[in-house]
Design a protein around this motif. Sequence first.
Motif, PDB file in Angstrom:
ATOM      1  N   LEU A 136      75.059  17.893  66.051  1.00  0.00           N
ATOM      2  CA  LEU A 136      75.094  19.315  65.696  1.00  0.00           C
ATOM      3  C   LEU A 136      74.577  19.527  64.286  1.00  0.00           C
ATOM      4  CD1 LEU A 136      78.511  20.399  67.210  1.00  0.00           C
ATOM      5  CD2 LEU A 136      76.244  21.157  67.931  1.00  0.00           C
ATOM      6  N   GLY A 168      70.755  17.298  64.436  1.00  0.00           N
ATOM      7  CA  GLY A 168      69.963  17.478  65.648  1.00  0.00           C
ATOM      8  C   GLY A 168      68.823  18.472  65.545  1.00  0.00           C
ATOM      9  N   PRO A 169      69.000  19.586  64.827  1.00  0.00           N
ATOM     10  CA  PRO A 169      67.908  20.552  64.742  1.00  0.00           C
ATOM     11  C   PRO A 169      66.638  19.977  64.103  1.00  0.00           C
ATOM     12  CG  PRO A 169      69.952  21.562  64.069  1.00  0.00           C
ATOM     13  CD  PRO A 169      70.232  20.102  64.261  1.00  0.00           C
ATOM     14  N   VAL A 196      64.980  19.862  67.925  1.00  0.00           N
ATOM     15  CA  VAL A 196      66.027  20.706  68.503  1.00  0.00           C
ATOM     16  C   VAL A 196      66.711  20.047  69.705  1.00  0.00           C
ATOM     17  CG1 VAL A 196      66.592  23.009  69.384  1.00  0.00           C
ATOM     18  CG2 VAL A 196      64.837  22.768  67.663  1.00  0.00           C
ATOM     19  N   TRP A 241      70.088  18.734  68.741  1.00  0.00           N
ATOM     20  CA  TRP A 241      71.115  19.774  68.649  1.00  0.00           C
ATOM     21  C   TRP A 241      71.630  20.122  70.030  1.00  0.00           C
ATOM     22  CZ3 TRP A 241      71.150  24.957  70.333  1.00  0.00           C
ATOM     23  CH2 TRP A 241      72.238  25.710  69.885  1.00  0.00           C
ATOM     24  N   GLY A 268      73.950  17.515  71.109  1.00  0.00           N
ATOM     25  CA  GLY A 268      75.208  17.689  70.389  1.00  0.00           C
ATOM     26  C   GLY A 268      76.061  18.792  70.995  1.00  0.00           C
ATOM     27  N   THR A 298      78.927  25.655  67.927  1.00  0.00           N
ATOM     28  CA  THR A 298      77.667  25.864  68.639  1.00  0.00           C
ATOM     29  C   THR A 298      76.782  26.850  67.884  1.00  0.00           C
ATOM     30  OG1 THR A 298      78.707  25.419  70.770  1.00  0.00           O
ATOM     31  CG2 THR A 298      76.641  26.663  70.811  1.00  0.00           C
ATOM     32  N   TRP A 343      74.561  26.192  63.465  1.00  0.00           N
ATOM     33  CA  TRP A 343      73.175  25.962  63.068  1.00  0.00           C
ATOM     34  C   TRP A 343      72.306  27.204  63.290  1.00  0.00           C
ATOM     35  CZ3 TRP A 343      68.499  25.602  65.774  1.00  0.00           C
ATOM     36  CH2 TRP A 343      67.415  25.180  64.981  1.00  0.00           C
ATOM     37  N   THR A 375      75.954  26.494  57.951  1.00  0.00           N
ATOM     38  CA  THR A 375      75.656  25.448  58.928  1.00  0.00           C
ATOM     39  C   THR A 375      76.698  24.335  58.896  1.00  0.00           C
ATOM     40  OG1 THR A 375      73.299  25.923  58.696  1.00  0.00           O
ATOM     41  CG2 THR A 375      73.894  23.817  59.682  1.00  0.00           C
TER      42      THR A 375
END
Length: 187
Positions: free
Chosen positions: A92, A95-96, A100, A103, A106, A125, A128, A157
């Motif tokens: 999370l 991950g971005p 992506v 994310w 995650g 959730t 981000w 974030t």
Amino acid sequence: MSADRLVEAYLKELATAVEALPAERRTELIADMRTHIAEARAEGATSDGDVRAVLQRLGDPSEIVAAATDGLVQVEVPPRLRPRDFGAVALLLIGPFVLVIGWLAGVWLLWTSDRWTRGEKVIATLGWPLGYGAAIGIEMTVAFPLMLTLAIATVITIAPVVLLLKNGRAGRSATRTRLAGATPATS
């Protein structure tokens, strides 16, 4: 309700009631009850009424567990995050930056875990996307310095990730308990 369903419902209720017991004691207690029921049925308790009478003689599952916990002490077990839960938190957070997809993985790990409440999962959730959206929104509407914008986006974030790490527990309770101590003999 058929005799088989009565027995099945009774054993299911017993299995729920014995969850706080140590695994070995839990297995032993359920096996004992199955044996008593099987013996009674082998001796002729086949009708619904006969089976009901057998189950009533055995007693309420919660009372059986209360008797089985004699000599055991309830101990608080601090919650521990499993490697899978750390993976959810890490993905999370970083991950971005991995196309992506990280994310999304995650988010999937987060929502399939039993460690957090639904509210915590929603906040994490959205952390981000809201942080990224806040950075873009601030840049487009307010003349903040870039570093301040990034700092605000970072806090938005990271705050949900800190929430997850702080509250990493089973979604239904803050702490789990287990029974520890001498195991009493069964009758």
